[in-house]
Structures are given as structure tokens and as C-alpha cells.
Write an enzyme that holds these catalytic residues in place. Sequence first.
Site, PDB file in Angstrom:
ATOM      1  CG  ASP A 129      59.605  75.417  53.509  1.00  0.00           C
ATOM      2  OD1 ASP A 129      58.478  75.786  53.891  1.00  0.00           O
ATOM      3  OD2 ASP A 129      60.207  75.914  52.531  1.00  0.00           O
ATOM      4  CG  HIS A 271      63.687  74.836  56.997  1.00  0.00           C
ATOM      5  ND1 HIS A 271      64.154  76.143  56.942  1.00  0.00           N
ATOM      6  CD2 HIS A 271      63.587  74.420  55.722  1.00  0.00           C
ATOM      7  CE1 HIS A 271      64.334  76.478  55.671  1.00  0.00           C
ATOM      8  NE2 HIS A 271      63.997  75.445  54.902  1.00  0.00           N
TER       9      HIS A 271
HETATM   10 NI    NI Z   1      63.147  73.184  51.463  1.00  0.00          NI
END
Ligand code: NI
Length: 320
Positions: A129, A271
Site C-alpha cells: 500500500d 507498505h
Molecule cells: Ni494506506
Amino acid sequence: MNLLDRLFSREIERRTGAHAVNVYVDYNTKAKAKLRSVGAQTLQSASKTKVITKKNQGSLFHRLDVRFPWLKLATIVIVGVIAIIDLLDFTISQIGDPVNTIRIAPMSHHVRATNRDYTNKKLVALTFDDGPSAATTPQLLDVLSEKDVLATFFMLGSAARNQPELVKRAKKEGHEIASHTMYHQNLIRIPFATASDDVKESSAVFTNILGQDVSLVRPPYGNTNSAISGLINKPLILWSVDTEDWLHKNASESVRIAMSQVYDGAIILMHDIYPSSVEAVPTLIDTLREAGYEFVTVPELAKFRHAKLKNSEVYYSIRP
Ligand code: NI
């Protein structure tokens, strides 16, 4: 008067008298002229005959046909054989070319990967992400390529707009590009109109970069409600394993958490904007592989589980 005429005329003269000479000569001259005339006529009629004969014999082909009755059949057979050989050659080349193309065409690493069949295998989907980031995403793509792993990137429209080449590269290498909205706003805490603008703007950005809109969305913080899910109108992909990489920023801790929570069909959240997260990926991949997992994108996970992802539905994992 030639010598023969002279001899004849002398002999006639001796026997009959001098006047006979002129008679003979006169006769002889007329006879010669007559002969010439007959000769000319013969030539003339002969040439006429020739013309008539030509006409009667007909065309060259007719004469050839008459003279060589087998020639017509032989020609038909030869032309037929040539035509069949030619047709066979043509057919073989038509069959041969695509086979050659398939055999020799350079086949992308990832085209091969997307054609794989992982039905009845232990599956896991790695998801990243908040990117793409020029500082960390290229390194992650290198690692994924090296390990022959496909992942799903939930990119921010704002970040994608700044790094369109990274978006294209990830897509080209076989990864699934999905939206994490435009500005990472908590969609259920902002005015609906603002949320609507965010979703539309994100779609426009990805369409502009990729030539088509993305098919999956992950709302920031995993926050959604019926209004927002309806607004997004695409399958909403959350996660079942949170590595909390953004919190601890420790590679081995990410691996430990992921391995302690993973199961067949799990969706792992990471991430790609943190170096520690990218650092965790090679070990995480190796450890999951040792545990018998195969890596798939979210659409692949659905495909191999024979699940059809529905718009506005929320998914955390896709179990067997
Ligand atoms: Ni996010």
C-alpha cells in the site's frame, strides 16, 4: 541463239533450206515463253494451294493436337501435379509459421507466471500500500522479479501521478495495480461529496496512466460503509494478515508476524514506502515458499478459488 539452236538450225537448213531456221527459232522462242508462263502459273497456283492448305490445317494447337494426341493429357497432368505440390507447400507454411512463432517468440518471465495454474495449491497474496515511491518501489519490483513473485499494489492516485513510469513498470511486470484512493482520506469521516471527488480523481489518474481504470480498491484504514462501498462500486479488498510494518519498521518483525498469522488464501498487508518493509520481502518470500505457499495477485487468488469478486463487496481473504 544458243549453240544447240544453232546446231539444230544448221541441220534443218542443210536438209530443208535456209528459211526453216527462222521458223524453228520463232517456234522455239514461243515455246520458251510458254514454258515460262506455265512455270509462273504453277508457282502461283502452288502458293495459292499453300495458303488454302494452311487454312485447312487450322491453328497451331489443333495441329499439335492432331500430331501429338497425348500432349493435352500430359499437360493437364503436369499442371495438376504442380498445383497440388504448390497447395501442399502453402498449407505447410500456413501451419508452420504460428508454431515457429510460439516456439521462438521471446516469452516474458511474467507472461509465463500469469498463465500458471495454482488450483488446489496453498496460496497467499502479498499486497503493498501507499506507493509507488521512487525511493523504495523500484527495489521491491527488482526483488519480486528476481523471486518470480507477483503481487498486488494498492497505489495512491497522488503518488501514482508523480511516478507514472513506476506504475507502468509494475503493470508490465505482471503485478496487479489497484487503487488506494487519491489522497488517503478516511472516506467514512469526510463529506460524501469529497469522498466521491476523491474516488473519481483516482480513477482518472489510473486511467490516464494505464489506459484503463483499475478493477480493485482498498479504502484507506480499511474503513468503509454501505454508502462508500456503493460509491466505489468495485470489489473492496482489505487484508487478513497485518504485518504492522508501518509501525515497527523492522524487517524481521514483519516476517515473524506474517508467518504467525498466514493461512491458505490469506491477504498480507505491507507498505512499499518503507525500506524496512522492502528489506523484509526476500526473507518473507523464501519462508512462505518453504511453508508450501504459492504467490498470487488478488484477482488470481479469486480465479484459482473459483470466486467471482463482486462490486461493493468487502474481502479479507479467499479461503479454499
Ligand atoms: Ni494506506
